[in-house]
Design a protein around this motif. Sequence first.
Motif, short mmCIF file in Angstrom:
data_model
loop_
_atom_site.label_atom_id
_atom_site.label_comp_id
_atom_site.label_asym_id
_atom_site.label_seq_id
_atom_site.Cartn_x
_atom_site.Cartn_y
_atom_site.Cartn_z
N HIS A 125 0.90 -1.12 0.07
CA HIS A 125 0.07 0.00 -0.09
C HIS A 125 0.92 1.19 0.11
CE1 HIS A 125 -3.33 2.84 0.97
NE2 HIS A 125 -2.57 3.07 1.92
N ILE A 126 0.28 1.96 -0.76
CA ILE A 126 1.29 3.27 -1.04
C ILE A 126 0.36 4.57 -0.32
CG2 ILE A 126 0.85 3.69 -3.31
CD1 ILE A 126 3.95 4.64 -1.61
N LEU A 127 1.01 5.39 0.36
CA LEU A 127 -0.07 6.53 1.23
C LEU A 127 -0.50 7.38 -0.29
CD1 LEU A 127 -0.71 7.46 3.87
CD2 LEU A 127 1.46 8.68 3.88
N TYR A 128 -1.61 7.96 0.11
CA TYR A 128 -2.25 8.82 -0.82
C TYR A 128 -1.18 10.05 -0.76
CZ TYR A 128 -5.52 11.96 -3.41
OH TYR A 128 -6.11 12.60 -4.36
N GLY A 129 -0.87 10.45 -2.00
CA GLY A 129 -0.20 11.82 -2.29
C GLY A 129 1.38 11.44 -2.81
N TYR A 130 1.61 10.01 -2.76
CA TYR A 130 2.90 9.62 -3.22
C TYR A 130 2.77 8.57 -4.28
CZ TYR A 130 4.29 11.65 1.37
OH TYR A 130 4.30 12.61 2.41
N GLN A 131 3.65 8.51 -4.86
CA GLN A 131 3.94 7.40 -5.96
C GLN A 131 5.27 6.61 -5.70
OE1 GLN A 131 3.38 9.01 -9.66
NE2 GLN A 131 5.03 10.77 -9.29
N ILE B 83 6.91 12.22 -4.13
CA ILE B 83 5.58 13.01 -4.23
C ILE B 83 4.74 13.07 -5.57
CG2 ILE B 83 4.42 15.21 -3.89
CD1 ILE B 83 6.94 15.71 -1.59
N ASP B 84 3.55 12.77 -5.38
CA ASP B 84 2.51 13.10 -6.61
C ASP B 84 2.31 14.41 -6.61
OD1 ASP B 84 0.68 13.25 -8.50
OD2 ASP B 84 -0.32 11.09 -7.82
N GLU B 85 2.57 15.27 -7.33
CA GLU B 85 2.26 16.83 -7.12
C GLU B 85 0.71 17.09 -7.03
OE1 GLU B 85 4.39 18.94 -6.31
OE2 GLU B 85 6.07 17.53 -6.39
N GLN B 86 0.02 16.42 -8.08
CA GLN B 86 -1.54 16.72 -7.97
C GLN B 86 -2.15 16.22 -6.63
OE1 GLN B 86 -3.20 14.65 -11.27
NE2 GLN B 86 -5.14 16.27 -11.34
N ARG C 135 -4.43 12.89 10.55
CA ARG C 135 -3.42 12.46 11.65
C ARG C 135 -2.41 11.50 11.12
NH1 ARG C 135 -8.51 10.72 13.35
NH2 ARG C 135 -8.24 8.59 12.96
N ASN C 136 -1.94 11.55 10.06
CA ASN C 136 -0.95 10.47 9.50
C ASN C 136 0.35 11.48 9.55
OD1 ASN C 136 0.75 8.89 8.23
ND2 ASN C 136 -0.92 8.07 6.78
N LYS C 137 1.22 10.88 10.26
CA LYS C 137 2.66 11.65 10.45
C LYS C 137 3.50 11.45 9.08
CE LYS C 137 2.28 11.91 15.36
NZ LYS C 137 2.93 11.85 16.83
N HIS C 138 2.88 10.54 8.50
CA HIS C 138 4.03 10.34 7.22
C HIS C 138 3.97 11.46 6.41
CE1 HIS C 138 4.93 6.12 7.94
NE2 HIS C 138 3.88 5.86 8.06
N TYR C 139 3.29 12.39 6.33
CA TYR C 139 2.71 13.59 5.53
C TYR C 139 3.87 14.63 6.29
CZ TYR C 139 -1.36 11.64 3.29
OH TYR C 139 -2.17 10.94 2.67
N GLY D 104 6.94 13.89 6.69
CA GLY D 104 8.34 13.54 6.18
C GLY D 104 8.82 12.41 7.21
N ASP D 105 9.30 11.31 6.62
CA ASP D 105 10.20 10.37 7.24
C ASP D 105 11.38 9.79 6.52
OD1 ASP D 105 8.84 8.57 5.92
OD2 ASP D 105 7.47 7.90 7.53
N GLU D 106 11.83 8.64 7.20
CA GLU D 106 12.89 8.30 6.22
C GLU D 106 12.41 7.45 5.01
OE1 GLU D 106 11.19 5.18 9.03
OE2 GLU D 106 11.96 7.17 9.33
N TYR D 107 11.22 7.40 4.79
CA TYR D 107 10.67 6.95 3.47
C TYR D 107 9.81 8.01 2.78
CZ TYR D 107 8.82 3.40 0.29
OH TYR D 107 8.43 2.78 -0.99
N TYR D 108 9.14 8.47 3.41
CA TYR D 108 8.32 9.37 2.60
C TYR D 108 8.61 10.84 2.57
CZ TYR D 108 4.48 5.97 2.55
OH TYR D 108 4.04 4.79 2.39
N PRO D 109 8.83 11.74 1.74
CA PRO D 109 8.96 13.10 1.74
C PRO D 109 8.18 13.95 2.16
CG PRO D 109 8.97 12.32 -0.63
CD PRO D 109 8.66 11.19 0.23
N ALA D 110 8.16 15.04 2.91
CA ALA D 110 7.34 15.88 3.45
C ALA D 110 6.34 16.50 2.45
CB ALA D 110 7.78 16.92 4.39
#
Length: 138
Positions: A3-9, A17-20, A59-63, A65-71
């Motif tokens: 599963h990939i978080l919405y907003g990313y690819q 980051i999926d800009e759109q 509430r998702n703290k991945h947004y 940014g962390d070691e995998y997802y950019p902010a």
Amino acid sequence: MGHILYGYQIINGKAEIDEQAAERIKTLFQSYLTGDSLATAAKKAEIAAYHAGVGRMLRNKHYLGDEYYPAIIDPDTFAAAEAERIRRAEMLGRIRESKQEPEVVYPTVFRIREGTERLDDLFQQAEYAYSLIESEEP
């Protein structure tokens, strides 16, 4: 990754980051902070999600940014959205306070008297041995 978080690819094994979709996430946060409900904020951001899903996105703290997802979201916006969520929940009486359970004090000191009986039945011997234990409560 399943599963990939919405907003990313995923590109070459890395989350980018999926800009759109990232603009939709930013719009979601801003709409919520301006007073829109979760469902209304999702409609304005053109995100097809239900109330609970939108709440999890906020509430998702991945947004942050962390070691995998950019902010995608800055810490101030994220903190403001969380403070607003808590404020609304308190206003609607949806914050549950945990009940204070009375503290149970268990004895921590045990003494055993000298056993003198020897029984043939092991269960009776064990029962006898346990009957010799005395506890002292503090």
